[in-house]
Design a protein around this motif. Structure first.
Motif, short mmCIF file in Angstrom:
data_model
loop_
_atom_site.label_atom_id
_atom_site.label_comp_id
_atom_site.label_asym_id
_atom_site.label_seq_id
_atom_site.Cartn_x
_atom_site.Cartn_y
_atom_site.Cartn_z
N GLY A 42 3.77 -24.94 3.07
CA GLY A 42 3.07 -24.12 4.06
C GLY A 42 4.04 -23.42 4.99
N MET A 43 5.07 -24.12 5.41
CA MET A 43 6.09 -23.53 6.27
C MET A 43 6.83 -22.41 5.53
N TRP A 44 7.20 -22.67 4.30
CA TRP A 44 7.92 -21.69 3.49
C TRP A 44 7.08 -20.43 3.28
N SER A 45 5.81 -20.63 2.99
CA SER A 45 4.91 -19.51 2.76
C SER A 45 4.71 -18.68 4.03
N SER A 46 4.64 -19.33 5.16
CA SER A 46 4.41 -18.64 6.42
C SER A 46 5.66 -17.91 6.92
N TRP A 47 6.83 -18.46 6.65
CA TRP A 47 8.05 -17.95 7.24
C TRP A 47 8.37 -16.52 6.80
N ALA A 122 -1.44 -11.66 17.75
CA ALA A 122 -2.29 -11.66 16.57
C ALA A 122 -1.46 -11.71 15.29
N GLY A 123 -0.37 -10.97 15.25
CA GLY A 123 0.48 -10.96 14.06
C GLY A 123 1.18 -12.29 13.84
N VAL A 124 1.68 -12.87 14.91
CA VAL A 124 2.39 -14.14 14.79
C VAL A 124 1.43 -15.25 14.36
N LEU A 125 0.28 -15.32 14.97
CA LEU A 125 -0.69 -16.36 14.60
C LEU A 125 -1.20 -16.17 13.17
N HIS A 126 -1.40 -14.93 12.75
CA HIS A 126 -1.83 -14.69 11.38
C HIS A 126 -0.74 -15.09 10.39
N ALA A 127 0.50 -14.85 10.75
CA ALA A 127 1.61 -15.22 9.86
C ALA A 127 1.68 -16.73 9.66
N TRP A 128 1.28 -17.50 10.66
CA TRP A 128 1.33 -18.96 10.55
C TRP A 128 0.06 -19.56 9.96
N ALA A 129 -0.90 -18.75 9.52
CA ALA A 129 -2.14 -19.27 8.94
C ALA A 129 -1.92 -20.14 7.70
N PRO A 130 -1.01 -19.79 6.77
CA PRO A 130 -0.78 -20.71 5.64
C PRO A 130 -0.27 -22.09 6.08
N PHE A 131 0.54 -22.12 7.13
CA PHE A 131 1.01 -23.40 7.65
C PHE A 131 -0.16 -24.19 8.25
N ALA A 132 -1.09 -23.49 8.89
CA ALA A 132 -2.27 -24.17 9.43
C ALA A 132 -3.07 -24.82 8.30
N GLY A 133 -3.20 -24.12 7.20
CA GLY A 133 -3.89 -24.70 6.04
C GLY A 133 -3.16 -25.91 5.49
N LEU A 155 -2.82 -33.92 13.14
CA LEU A 155 -2.44 -32.80 12.28
C LEU A 155 -3.64 -31.91 11.98
N GLY A 156 -4.78 -32.52 11.70
CA GLY A 156 -5.98 -31.76 11.40
C GLY A 156 -6.44 -30.90 12.58
N LEU A 157 -6.41 -31.48 13.77
CA LEU A 157 -6.80 -30.71 14.96
C LEU A 157 -5.80 -29.60 15.27
N LEU A 158 -4.52 -29.86 15.05
CA LEU A 158 -3.51 -28.83 15.25
C LEU A 158 -3.70 -27.68 14.26
N GLY A 159 -3.96 -28.00 13.01
CA GLY A 159 -4.21 -26.97 12.00
C GLY A 159 -5.47 -26.17 12.31
N THR A 160 -6.52 -26.85 12.75
CA THR A 160 -7.76 -26.17 13.11
C THR A 160 -7.56 -25.25 14.31
N SER A 166 -5.74 -17.88 15.34
CA SER A 166 -5.44 -16.71 14.50
C SER A 166 -6.70 -15.87 14.31
N PHE A 167 -7.80 -16.51 14.01
CA PHE A 167 -9.05 -15.78 13.83
C PHE A 167 -9.49 -15.10 15.12
N ALA A 168 -9.37 -15.80 16.23
CA ALA A 168 -9.82 -15.27 17.51
C ALA A 168 -9.00 -14.05 17.93
N THR A 169 -7.69 -14.09 17.73
CA THR A 169 -6.86 -12.96 18.16
C THR A 169 -7.01 -11.75 17.25
N LEU A 170 -7.36 -11.98 16.00
CA LEU A 170 -7.54 -10.84 15.08
C LEU A 170 -8.88 -10.16 15.26
N THR A 171 -9.87 -10.87 15.79
CA THR A 171 -11.19 -10.26 15.97
C THR A 171 -11.36 -9.61 17.32
#
Length: 172
Positions: A42-47, A122-133, A155-160, A166-171
């Motif tokens: 997830g970190m690799w994908s987001s970076w 918004a861009g930074v939080l969206h970029a870290w979305a795979p790490f959140a998953g 970990l689950g609450l941090l990911g959520t 990310s969703f909130a800043t993009l909308t």
């Protein structure tokens, strides 16, 4: 003769208990490695997108005006933030970070490509979305495979929270 309350276990039983303990240890090590692999992936994908979104120094910054959107990507004309900046003509950006045709988005262009990454919160939080998953998925592995429920909840609450932000800043 006085009884001490201890009974001697057979050699076979002692060997079986140590083998079972070894299997439990192997299972815990395997589950920890799986959880670590999920987090690293997830970190690799987001970076790839997070690095240019966060560390913009030395990169070409500007705005993109969306002209055409497909299933996954939008394309538009790039306008450099500084006068005399590099001309990139048309660049493409992830469709999820735009509101569609006509939207203007602050971006940075990845070096050597025609791909742009949204900047700002918004861009930074969206970029870290795979790490959140990956945080959410590893929480399940940690809870189920390792029995570490509190760590899994954290970990689950941090990911959520990361995914929700990310969703909130993009909308907005």
């Amino acid at each position: 003769m006085a009884s001490t309350g201890m009974t001697k276990r057979s050699r076979t039983r002692r060997a079986g208990e140590s083998a079972y303990g070894l299997l439990l240890l192997a299972k815990n090590v395997a589950m920890a490695l799986v959880a670590l692999l999920i987090l690293v992936a997830g970190m690799w994908s987001s970076w790839a997108d997070a690095k240019p979104a966060m560390l913009t120094k030395g990169l070409e910054r500007g705005t993109v005006t969306m002209a055409d959107c497909g299933d996954d990507w939008c394309t538009g004309s790039f306008t450099a933030a500084r006068p005399g900046g590099d001309s990139h003509g048309r660049v493409r950006i992830d469709e999820a970070v735009t509101d569609g045709v006509g939207d203007r988005v602050p971006v940075v262009v990845k070096p050597g490509t025609d791909e742009a990454v949204r900047t700002g919160a918004a861009g930074v939080l969206h970029a870290w979305a795979p790490f959140a998953g990956s945080l959410l998925l590893s929480a399940l592995v940690i809870a189920g495979g390792l029995g570490m429920r509190r760590t899994a909840w954290a970990l689950g609450l941090l990911g959520t929270a990361l995914m929700g932000a990310s969703f909130a800043t993009l909308t907005v």
